[in-house]
Structure formats: C-alpha cells, structure tokens
Write a protein that holds these residues in place. Sequence first.
Motif, PDB file in Angstrom:
ATOM      1  N   ALA A   1      60.718  31.778  56.048  1.00 46.35           N
ATOM      2  CA  ALA A   1      61.524  30.601  55.512  1.00 46.35           C
ATOM      3  C   ALA A   1      62.525  31.158  54.552  1.00 46.35           C
ATOM      4  O   ALA A   1      63.875  30.365  54.826  1.00 46.35           O
ATOM      5  N   ASN A   2      62.307  32.082  53.843  1.00 50.08           N
ATOM      6  CA  ASN A   2      63.256  32.495  52.814  1.00 50.08           C
ATOM      7  C   ASN A   2      64.535  33.088  53.623  1.00 50.08           C
ATOM      8  O   ASN A   2      65.640  33.134  53.092  1.00 50.08           O
ATOM      9  N   THR A   3      64.218  33.875  54.640  1.00 54.08           N
ATOM     10  CA  THR A   3      65.404  34.482  55.396  1.00 54.08           C
ATOM     11  C   THR A   3      66.121  33.215  56.060  1.00 54.08           C
ATOM     12  O   THR A   3      67.306  33.446  56.151  1.00 54.08           O
ATOM     13  N   ILE A   4      65.514  32.065  56.595  1.00 55.29           N
ATOM     14  CA  ILE A   4      66.334  31.149  57.131  1.00 55.29           C
ATOM     15  C   ILE A   4      67.335  30.442  55.996  1.00 55.29           C
ATOM     16  O   ILE A   4      68.361  30.232  56.250  1.00 55.29           O
TER      17      ILE A   4
ATOM     18  N   GLN B   1      74.301  31.022  53.088  1.00 56.90           N
ATOM     19  CA  GLN B   1      75.378  32.109  53.199  1.00 56.90           C
ATOM     20  C   GLN B   1      76.511  31.297  54.188  1.00 56.90           C
ATOM     21  O   GLN B   1      77.737  31.398  53.768  1.00 56.90           O
ATOM     22  N   ASN B   2      76.234  30.215  54.992  1.00 52.63           N
ATOM     23  CA  ASN B   2      77.131  29.408  55.665  1.00 52.63           C
ATOM     24  C   ASN B   2      77.485  28.073  55.025  1.00 52.63           C
ATOM     25  O   ASN B   2      78.510  27.478  55.467  1.00 52.63           O
ATOM     26  N   HIS B   3      76.954  27.774  53.976  1.00 57.62           N
ATOM     27  CA  HIS B   3      77.108  26.769  53.448  1.00 57.62           C
ATOM     28  C   HIS B   3      78.542  26.593  52.580  1.00 57.62           C
ATOM     29  O   HIS B   3      78.490  27.554  51.632  1.00 57.62           O
TER      30      HIS B   3
ATOM     31  N   VAL C   1      73.112  22.780  45.502  1.00 61.44           N
ATOM     32  CA  VAL C   1      72.437  22.284  44.676  1.00 61.44           C
ATOM     33  C   VAL C   1      70.759  22.624  45.150  1.00 61.44           C
ATOM     34  O   VAL C   1      70.499  22.755  46.211  1.00 61.44           O
ATOM     35  N   GLN C   2      70.008  22.348  44.196  1.00 59.05           N
ATOM     36  CA  GLN C   2      68.799  22.782  44.446  1.00 59.05           C
ATOM     37  C   GLN C   2      68.088  21.671  45.167  1.00 59.05           C
ATOM     38  O   GLN C   2      67.393  22.005  46.171  1.00 59.05           O
ATOM     39  N   GLN C   3      68.738  20.393  45.243  1.00 55.10           N
ATOM     40  CA  GLN C   3      68.260  19.379  46.190  1.00 55.10           C
ATOM     41  C   GLN C   3      68.403  19.657  47.547  1.00 55.10           C
ATOM     42  O   GLN C   3      67.670  19.512  48.342  1.00 55.10           O
ATOM     43  N   GLN C   4      69.692  20.186  47.751  1.00 55.17           N
ATOM     44  CA  GLN C   4      69.702  20.708  49.239  1.00 55.17           C
ATOM     45  C   GLN C   4      69.173  22.036  49.607  1.00 55.17           C
ATOM     46  O   GLN C   4      68.494  21.795  50.786  1.00 55.17           O
ATOM     47  N   THR C   5      68.699  22.951  48.883  1.00 56.46           N
ATOM     48  CA  THR C   5      67.684  23.989  49.412  1.00 56.46           C
ATOM     49  C   THR C   5      66.301  23.599  49.577  1.00 56.46           C
ATOM     50  O   THR C   5      65.662  23.875  50.415  1.00 56.46           O
ATOM     51  N   GLY C   6      65.965  22.578  48.605  1.00 58.29           N
ATOM     52  CA  GLY C   6      64.722  21.966  48.610  1.00 58.29           C
ATOM     53  C   GLY C   6      64.711  21.025  50.130  1.00 58.29           C
ATOM     54  O   GLY C   6      63.393  21.206  50.586  1.00 58.29           O
ATOM     55  N   ALA C   7      65.683  20.614  50.457  1.00 57.26           N
ATOM     56  CA  ALA C   7      65.537  19.667  51.733  1.00 57.26           C
ATOM     57  C   ALA C   7      65.444  20.666  52.840  1.00 57.26           C
ATOM     58  O   ALA C   7      64.703  20.517  53.809  1.00 57.26           O
ATOM     59  N   TRP C   8      65.920  21.774  52.830  1.00 59.97           N
ATOM     60  CA  TRP C   8      66.187  22.821  53.914  1.00 59.97           C
ATOM     61  C   TRP C   8      64.535  23.402  54.210  1.00 59.97           C
ATOM     62  O   TRP C   8      63.961  23.310  55.113  1.00 59.97           O
ATOM     63  N   LEU C   9      64.079  23.706  52.763  1.00 58.99           N
ATOM     64  CA  LEU C   9      62.614  24.042  52.848  1.00 58.99           C
ATOM     65  C   LEU C   9      61.568  23.037  53.286  1.00 58.99           C
ATOM     66  O   LEU C   9      60.724  23.513  53.957  1.00 58.99           O
ATOM     67  N   GLU C  10      61.809  21.920  53.083  1.00 52.60           N
ATOM     68  CA  GLU C  10      60.909  21.000  53.556  1.00 52.60           C
ATOM     69  C   GLU C  10      60.952  20.655  55.161  1.00 52.60           C
ATOM     70  O   GLU C  10      60.075  20.609  55.886  1.00 52.60           O
TER      71      GLU C  10
ATOM     72  N   GLU D   1      67.327  14.123  62.519  1.00 50.50           N
ATOM     73  CA  GLU D   1      67.774  13.675  61.053  1.00 50.50           C
ATOM     74  C   GLU D   1      66.750  13.462  60.099  1.00 50.50           C
ATOM     75  O   GLU D   1      66.004  12.322  60.336  1.00 50.50           O
ATOM     76  N   PHE D   2      66.550  14.337  59.120  1.00 53.64           N
ATOM     77  CA  PHE D   2      65.404  14.142  58.221  1.00 53.64           C
ATOM     78  C   PHE D   2      65.944  13.287  56.958  1.00 53.64           C
ATOM     79  O   PHE D   2      67.044  13.470  56.393  1.00 53.64           O
ATOM     80  N   LYS D   3      65.033  12.612  56.334  1.00 58.27           N
ATOM     81  CA  LYS D   3      65.096  11.934  55.238  1.00 58.27           C
ATOM     82  C   LYS D   3      64.062  12.255  54.286  1.00 58.27           C
ATOM     83  O   LYS D   3      62.829  11.755  54.319  1.00 58.27           O
ATOM     84  N   VAL D   4      64.287  13.308  53.460  1.00 57.13           N
ATOM     85  CA  VAL D   4      63.384  14.118  52.692  1.00 57.13           C
ATOM     86  C   VAL D   4      62.779  12.976  51.438  1.00 57.13           C
ATOM     87  O   VAL D   4      63.704  12.654  50.871  1.00 57.13           O
ATOM     88  N   GLY D   5      61.504  12.584  51.551  1.00 57.73           N
ATOM     89  CA  GLY D   5      60.957  11.831  50.336  1.00 57.73           C
ATOM     90  C   GLY D   5      61.053  10.410  50.681  1.00 57.73           C
ATOM     91  O   GLY D   5      60.617   9.594  50.042  1.00 57.73           O
ATOM     92  N   ALA D   6      61.662  10.063  51.914  1.00 55.18           N
ATOM     93  CA  ALA D   6      61.690   8.648  52.217  1.00 55.18           C
ATOM     94  C   ALA D   6      60.647   8.317  52.982  1.00 55.18           C
ATOM     95  O   ALA D   6      59.703   9.025  53.592  1.00 55.18           O
ATOM     96  N   SER D   7      60.080   6.779  52.625  1.00 56.11           N
ATOM     97  CA  SER D   7      58.746   6.377  53.250  1.00 56.11           C
ATOM     98  C   SER D   7      59.188   5.253  54.275  1.00 56.11           C
ATOM     99  O   SER D   7      58.241   4.735  54.909  1.00 56.11           O
TER     100      SER D   7
END
Length: 654
Positions: free
Chosen positions: A18-21, A27-29, A34-43, A88-94
């Motif tokens: 996952a860290n490689t991805i 790198q392309n961003h 911001v931490q929120q973006q990397t957190g969303a990708w990890l999820e 399309e992901f909505k991380v944290g949404a219910s």
Amino acid sequence: MTRSFYSDTVSSFLSTDANTIIGQLAQNHSQHLVQQQTGAWLEQIKILKTQLWGLPDDAYLFFEFIIPRMGKRADCVLVVQGVIFVLEFKVGASAYLYADRQQAEGYALDLKHFHQGSHDKTIIPVLIATKATETFSTYSLDSEKVSTVICLPPSTLNTFVGETIARIKGRSFDAVQWSLSAYQPTPTIVEAAQALYAKHSVVDISRSEAGADNLHETSTTLLELIHSARKEHRKIICFVTGVPGAGKTLVGLNIANRHADSKDLEYSVFLSGNGPLVAVLQEALARDQHQNNPDVTTIAAARQRTKSFIQNIHKFRDEYLKDQRPPAEHVVIFDEAQRAWDLKQTAHFMQRKRGLGDFSQSEPEFLISVMARHQDWAVVIALIGGGQEINTGEAGISGWFDAVLKSNEKWDAYCSPKLLQGEYVRDELTVESLSKFKFKPSLHLATSMRSFRAEKLSDFVHYLIGGDSAKASIVLHEFKDKFPVVMTRDLATAKKWISKRTKGGRRAGLLASSNGIRLKAEGIFVKNQIEPENWFLASGDDIRSSNFLEDVATEFDVQGLELDWALVAWDADLRIVDGSFEHWRFSGTSWQKRSKAESQRYLENAYRVLLTRAREGMVIFVPEGDADDATRLSEFYQGIADYLAECGIKIIED
C-alpha cells in the motif's frame, strides 16, 4: 496531462504494498498534499485489496482517473471484461447524499460523451460510502449503456462486480489503450470560464480539432493585434463574429484572463451588458476558487477578485462618466457588442437616470471615446452575435461602425469578410463603411461548440424561425437521433420527459418568451424575476435551481448561457396564421399586432435564443388553448403545433 495517478492490473495491485501505491499517487498529485487526502487513498486501497480478489485476468485498475471536464478526477476506474466501473468513494460517510450520487453519475456520463474510447462501452457508476450498511442498487442501463448510480457499502463491491460482468457478458478490450483515447470535452460557458481562470489553454476546452484550431487561431490573431497596437502606438478595434455557440465569449475571456494583472503592460478587462451572464460567471468563478482553496481564499475575497476580471459594461460606463482619466485597462473586450444602446436609448437613460439632459452619444460612441483617452495605444474587441438583438434600443453592428467613423481618433478597424453577411449588417451604408476595414478571416468563428450532439441545431432553428419548414425538417432529420427535439401539448408530460433525462449534474430549465404573458394560465409566470446565480448554479435538489422546472427564465436571462436540456414554452406571441408567422405583443388585457419590422425581429430573435440554449435535447410545450378565453383561443396555438410538426418535430411518445 496524466490520465491517472496510478494504474496497473488488478492482480499486480493486490500484490503491491500500500505504501508503494501511495508513493506513486503522491508523486503525481500536483497540489499540496494534506493528511486527509493520503488517508482517503489508504482507505480506498484497503477496501479494494479486500474486494477485488477473484476477478478475471483482464481486470485493470486506475486511481485518480481524469474525467474530461477540466481536471476533474474519479477516485477509481475498474475495467473488467468489457465493463467500465466508475468508483467514487466517500470516506467516513454513512449515507448516499444527492450531490455524491450526481457526482458519480456525472463522471460516467462525461466519459460516455467526451472520451472517444468510451462511446460504445458499458459504464457503471458506483458510489461507495465507507460507513454505510445498506445497499441501494436499482441497476438499469439506459439507451447509451450507462447505468443508474449503484450505491454500495464496501463489503458488497466484490459480489456486485461479479454479478454484473456475468449479467452483461461484455467483450474484453485493452484497458491501457482505452485510457489513452482522445478526450473531446464540450464544457458549458461556466465550466470553460472556470478552466480558463485556472490557467487551462483555450484549446483544451474545445471538443474537436476544428473547434480548437478555430479558437486558437482567433485568439492568436487578437493577441498579435494587441501586441502590435502597443508596440506601434496604434488604436485598434476588432470585430469578432461567429455562429451561435462558436466560442466568441470564450475567446474574449481567454484574452482578458491572459492579461488580467493590473501590472501587465497589456492589461485587459472583459465587459458585458448581459447582467445574468456577468452575475453567473462572477459567482461561478468565485465559488470555484474558494472551493479549491478554502484555507487561502474567503468567498468574499474570491468574489472581489472575479469582479475585476469580468465587469458589467454599464458600471464601467458610469465610472468613466465621473472620471475623465483614461481607464486603467488598455484593452477592453465587449461581449455581445451588438446589444449596446443606440443614441436614443442612451440619451433617454442618461436624462432619466443620470440627470444628463444634453448627452449626445450612443453607447458605442461613448465607450470608444473613453478608450481614445489613452494617448499612446488602445484596443477595443467587439464580440458580435448575428441575429441576437432582442430589446428596444440595441444599436446593432451599425452603431459601432458609426462610432468608429465619428471618432476624433484614428482607429484601425479589423473584421472578417463574414461581417458583410446580412446576418450582421442590413443596409448599404453600413456595408460601404466596411471598405475602410482590414479583413482577417480568422476573426470569424465558424464551428459551433455549444452542442456536442447537434452542431446543426442553429441551422435548424434558422430555418424554423425563417418559416422554411421543409429545410428545417431536412436538417432535423440529420441529428434528431443524437439530439432529440420533441413537442407536447401537456406541460406535465414535458416536465416528466425532461426530468427523466436530466442526470449526473446536468442542468435543465424552463424557458419562455418575455412576452409569453398568457402562459400564466399554465402556471408559467414570465414576469417573475429569477436569481440567475442560483437558477444556473444551485444544486439540482435546491428549489431555486433551474432543474426544479418551476421558475421560468426568458431570453434576457439566458442569452449567452446554456442548459443541457431545455423545456421551451411557446405562447401566442409568435403564431402561425395561413402558413406564415404573425408577431403579437400582449398589452393590458389583449393581444396587439406588432407592425414595425424592428419589433418583429426582436421577437424572432427571442425565440432564436430560447431554441438554441440546449446542449443535449429539447422539448417544446405548445398549450392547447381555451375556447372560453379570448386571449388563449385554441386556434392561436394549433397553427404553431402544426407548423412544428411540418418542421419534423414529433409528439412525445414516452
């Protein structure tokens, strides 16, 4: 521009750390991470690693896949056995919110329409709310093979993908080659303005090579003339013409945006007398800038900035009535210049509203005199639409010619030979004055970009309004399968038809002539004032939005702007009697015939504007009338319906 930030076969994705991805994504961003973006990708990576097992060998995955709408990117695109899943992901949404469903569906439609490799593919938009527990999946493909939005909790994705590819039995294709297919976006004027403001090239926002070449060539010519004027200390006026929807406003915005800094030696400003257009563009740019930089730009600051880039021409005029100095800008671009006021209208306004009883200049004369205050150089760019004067007192192109000839300064005038056509000039005196102009063919935009489905819509409307039903029918037959034009005698049926087709953030709206007074009996109140910013920009679930089909907009509200789907209500002001158009005005309690050619032309142009606002399709509502109401007799409307049928327009069947 990179099509995706990360792409690989699903089997390789599953075996990659996952860290490689994340590293490749980062790198392309292009923006500050911001931490929120990397957190969303990890999820997202975590979910997909648990849900994409057991798929066929051809399964391919893209992260942050660009959608052909000026830099928008879908979270993920999964291609497997000939089916394209837009995830399309909505991380944290219910919950599955309206705006999120519209976003997912919009991405799918944009791929279908504007990505060449997707035109014949099956596309499934999937919204994944990571905290949701319920599934809302009313799977249904439309005629273009785009599904309704599937709303899933993460744990059901694997099952859904497996069941879907088994049901569709699609034919596999090379996902990498597919991803590299050409983009041919056709943004709305609002999206195009946002793209230019974000420093995209004007060429990026054309859907075709011909359109891109046309825009680039015209923009280049104008930039060269501006540079020449500054270097050689000349005063230049350029007339830019074009077919409806060809991008005249885009060219003007592009020039203004290139030289928007007040410190720029060729500082420019975009001016328009079209109040709704100015209001919508200013607000759209401000909202977009604030949304993209919420920590840096307040909405108030963003609005202030966009107001200096796009200005109302009347405020510019009033400013230099008081201030006798030259303007800060050396270059002014006048949008819809044919609508500038003539001497009579300007003098009447100045006396009534500004207390200037001796004002003796038309609006073009005054505006040219303001720019002539520059001692060294100045450029005026007049963007001219043919057959678009819709109000009393509009000077038309001749008003600008007269102003140039009357000026005490020497102006070098440039235009395209197309300006000689009757669509733009109507009298010999005006044509004679053109002998002093220098011709540049590139100052005419010949390729319409408004409708990606029906480039010939303006030709169809031209024949329809001109009374030539035979030619109108021939032209409509060429594009009706791509761009439906239908009619009905029932308003509820019209609304149902258009609502069914307005998907994925697309915008529909109810339109009518400003003199369609008797549409009031049908619940259409043309005298009611709309808020253009909300009508055009509010979310589709906002009652102020055009999509609600409750508030009607007239030709004055929508000229220069556009909708994806239009519902045009046709009143008895422009009716067919004995095979010919008759022009009427409702005044007081009755219809009165329009006898002046100018008044008749304004009415025809009003309907020309209304009938050319749509990008994807249109329904025309013609009332049945009422034998007990002398202002709405059935005979007023039957002739209209019969004539539209002669033009090839069918009654709604579904």
